[in-house]
Enzyme design. Structure first.
Site, PDB file in Angstrom:
ATOM      1  N   ASP A  60       0.827  -1.207   0.000  1.00  0.00           N
ATOM      2  CA  ASP A  60       0.000   0.000   0.000  1.00  0.00           C
ATOM      3  C   ASP A  60       0.865   1.262   0.000  1.00  0.00           C
ATOM      4  OD1 ASP A  60      -2.345   1.428  -0.002  1.00  0.00           O
ATOM      5  OD2 ASP A  60      -2.796   1.130   2.126  1.00  0.00           O
ATOM      6  N   ASN A  73     -11.121  -2.412  -5.112  1.00  0.00           N
ATOM      7  CA  ASN A  73     -10.348  -1.527  -5.997  1.00  0.00           C
ATOM      8  C   ASN A  73     -11.025  -1.309  -7.359  1.00  0.00           C
ATOM      9  OD1 ASN A  73      -7.115  -2.733  -4.778  1.00  0.00           O
ATOM     10  ND2 ASN A  73      -8.233  -0.890  -4.182  1.00  0.00           N
ATOM     11  N   ARG A 109       2.063  -4.865   6.172  1.00  0.00           N
ATOM     12  CA  ARG A 109       1.372  -3.815   5.426  1.00  0.00           C
ATOM     13  C   ARG A 109       2.224  -2.557   5.457  1.00  0.00           C
ATOM     14  NH1 ARG A 109      -4.916  -2.313   4.745  1.00  0.00           N
ATOM     15  NH2 ARG A 109      -4.609  -0.660   3.214  1.00  0.00           N
ATOM     16  N   ILE A 111      -6.830  -4.574   7.687  1.00  0.00           N
ATOM     17  CA  ILE A 111      -6.679  -5.784   6.862  1.00  0.00           C
ATOM     18  C   ILE A 111      -7.236  -5.561   5.454  1.00  0.00           C
ATOM     19  CG2 ILE A 111      -7.268  -8.241   6.711  1.00  0.00           C
ATOM     20  CD1 ILE A 111      -5.847  -8.130   9.170  1.00  0.00           C
TER      21      ILE A 111
HETATM   22  C1  IPE Z   1      -5.550  -2.705  -0.105  1.00  0.00           C
HETATM   23  O1  IPE Z   1      -5.157  -1.389  -0.309  1.00  0.00           O
HETATM   24  C2  IPE Z   1      -5.568  -3.432  -1.401  1.00  0.00           C
HETATM   25  C3  IPE Z   1      -4.267  -3.644  -2.049  1.00  0.00           C
HETATM   26  C4  IPE Z   1      -3.108  -3.328  -1.564  1.00  0.00           C
HETATM   27  C5  IPE Z   1      -4.339  -4.268  -3.333  1.00  0.00           C
HETATM   28  P1  IPE Z   1      -6.216  -0.200  -0.435  1.00  0.00           P
HETATM   29  O2  IPE Z   1      -5.429   1.042  -0.568  1.00  0.00           O
HETATM   30  O3  IPE Z   1      -7.193  -0.495  -1.489  1.00  0.00           O
HETATM   31  O4  IPE Z   1      -6.941  -0.295   0.988  1.00  0.00           O
HETATM   32  P2  IPE Z   1      -7.867   0.759   1.756  1.00  0.00           P
HETATM   33  O5  IPE Z   1      -8.970   1.090   0.845  1.00  0.00           O
HETATM   34  O6  IPE Z   1      -7.016   1.948   2.075  1.00  0.00           O
HETATM   35  O7  IPE Z   1      -8.280   0.045   2.988  1.00  0.00           O
HETATM   36  C1  IPE Z   2      -1.609   0.201  -3.328  1.00  0.00           C
HETATM   37  O1  IPE Z   2      -1.376   1.572  -3.377  1.00  0.00           O
HETATM   38  C2  IPE Z   2      -1.865  -0.392  -4.677  1.00  0.00           C
HETATM   39  C3  IPE Z   2      -3.261  -0.808  -4.913  1.00  0.00           C
HETATM   40  C4  IPE Z   2      -4.243  -0.749  -4.053  1.00  0.00           C
HETATM   41  C5  IPE Z   2      -3.570  -1.322  -6.220  1.00  0.00           C
HETATM   42  P1  IPE Z   2      -2.579   2.611  -3.356  1.00  0.00           P
HETATM   43  O2  IPE Z   2      -2.943   2.907  -4.753  1.00  0.00           O
HETATM   44  O3  IPE Z   2      -3.670   2.149  -2.492  1.00  0.00           O
HETATM   45  O4  IPE Z   2      -1.853   3.868  -2.713  1.00  0.00           O
HETATM   46  P2  IPE Z   2      -2.486   4.914  -1.690  1.00  0.00           P
HETATM   47  O5  IPE Z   2      -3.054   4.127  -0.544  1.00  0.00           O
HETATM   48  O6  IPE Z   2      -3.545   5.655  -2.435  1.00  0.00           O
HETATM   49  O7  IPE Z   2      -1.344   5.763  -1.298  1.00  0.00           O
HETATM   50 MG    MG Z   3      -4.102   2.406  -0.524  1.00  0.00          MG
END
Ligand code: IPE
Ligand code: IPE
Ligand code: MG
Length: 254
Positions: free
Chosen positions: A27, A75, A195, A202
Site C-alpha cells: 500500500d 479496488n 502492510r 486488513i
Molecule cells: C488494499 O489497499 C488493497 C491492495 C493493496 C491491493 P487499499 O489502498 O485499497 O486499501 P484501503 O482502501 O485503504 O483500505
Molecule cells: C496500493 O497503493 C496499490 C493498490 C491498491 C492497487 P494505493 O494505490 O492504495 O496507494 P495509496 O493508498 O492511495 O497511497
Molecule cells: Mg491504498
C-alpha cells in the site's frame, strides 16, 4: 551467548526462524506519487520495482510462499483510468517476469475473481501459470480482484452445493474442510502479514487465513520499501514468541 554487536551477520534474519509464508498488503503507491507531484500511475509503476525486489529477496532467503495483495474486489471502484493502468501494468509484469520466474523455480498462482479481469490479462496470467507450473522453490501468489469475504461466500456456496448433491455430509464440515474450499487450499496459512504505508487494517485480505499470523506495519510507502526494511521485519519476526493461545512457559519450559 553470542553478542549481537560483534556478529556482523546480526542484521540478517535468523534463517532457522523465517516464516514459511509471507503475505503483503502493498500500500501507498498513490501517496508516493502525490508527494512527488506525479500521477498515481507513476506510483504503481515504481511499486512494480519493489515487487520484483521482494520476490527476488524472498526466493533468495528460501521462503517457500509469498502472497501479494495486488488488487482488491473494492479496488474496482477506483477511477476507470487508474483501473485500466493497473491492469496494463499487471499484464506487463506477468509477461516480463515469466523467464526470471522459470529460471528461479518460482511457480505463479493467482487467487481472486480472475474471471473479472480483462481477457488479455487472463491470457497472460494463464500462460505464465502454465509455464511456471513446475517451479518448486517458491510459490508466488498474486491476489487479484481478491476479497476475503467474497472468498468465504464462494466457499459456503460450494459447500452448500455439495451438501445438496449429497457429496458432503454437513457433520463433516470442520476447519480443514472450509480451508479446502478457499482459493488458498493448497497453501499453508501466512505466518507473517506485512502492510506498508502506515494503515493498520486488513482491508478484506485473507480474513480466514490470517487468524494467527504475526502482523507487521510500517509507515514506509510501498515504492520506498527496501530490502533492508524487509530483512528488519523478518528479523523481528524471528524474535517473536508465537504462543497460539498457550502460555509462554508451556512453549519454553524451565
Ligand atoms: C488494499 O489497499 C488493497 C491492495 C493493496 C491491493 P487499499 O489502498 O485499497 O486499501 P484501503 O482502501 O485503504 O483500505
Ligand atoms: C496500493 O497503493 C496499490 C493498490 C491498491 C492497487 P494505493 O494505490 O492504495 O496507494 P495509496 O493508498 O492511495 O497511497
Ligand atoms: Mg491504498
Amino acid at each position: 551467548m553470542s553478542s549481537k554487536l560483534e556478529n556482523p551477520n546480526s542484521l540478517l534474519p535468523d534463517l532457522e526462524r523465517l516464516p514459511r509464508h509471507v503475505a503483503i498488503i502493498m500500500d501507498g503507491n498513490g501517496r508516493w506519487a502525490k508527494k512527488k507531484l506525479l500521477n498515481r500511475v507513476k506510483g504503481h509503476e515504481q511499486g512494480a520495482d519493489t515487487v520484483r525486489m521482494i520476490v527476488r529477496a524472498t526466493r533468495e532467503l528460501g521462503i517457500p510462499f509469498l502472497t501479494l495483495y495486488a488488487f482488491s474486489t473494492e479496488n474496482w471502484q477506483r477511477p476507470k483510468t487508474e483501473v485500466m493502468a493497473l491492469m496494463a501494468l499487471l499484464k506487463r509484469f506477468l509477461v516480463r517476469e515469466k523467464d526470471e520466474m522459470l529460471e528461479n523455480g518460482i511457480r505463479l498462482s493467482v487467487i481472486g475473481q480472475t474471471e473479472r479481469l480483462p481477457d488479455d490479462v487472463q491470457d497472460a496470467m494463464r500462460k505464465t501459470m502454465e509455464a511456471t507450473a513446475h517451479g518448486r522453490r517458491m510459490t508466488l501468489t498474486l491476489a487479484l480482484s481478491y476479497g476475503g469475504r467474497e472468498e468465504l461466500v464462494r466457499a459456503v456456496r460450494a459447500m452448500g452445493n455439495r451438501i445438496a448433491e449429497g457429496t458432503l455430509d454437513p457433520e463433516m464440515v470442520d476447519e480443514a474442510v472450509i480451508s479446502q474450499h478457499l482459493y488458498t487450499a493448497a497453501m499453508p496459512d501466512p505466518d507473517l502479514m506485512i502492510r506498508t504505508s502506515g494503515e493498520m487494517r486488513i482491508s478484506n485480505f485473507l480474513l480466514w487465513q490470517l487468524a494467527y499470523a504475526e502482523m507487521a506495519f510500517t509507515p514506509t510507502l510501498w515504492p520506498d520499501f527496501t530490502k533492508e526494511d524487509y530483512l528488519n521485519i523478518l528479523r523481528d519476526f524471528g524474535n517473536r514468541e508465537r504462543r497460539f493461545g498457550k502460555t509462554g512457559d508451556q512453549l519454553d519450559p524451565g
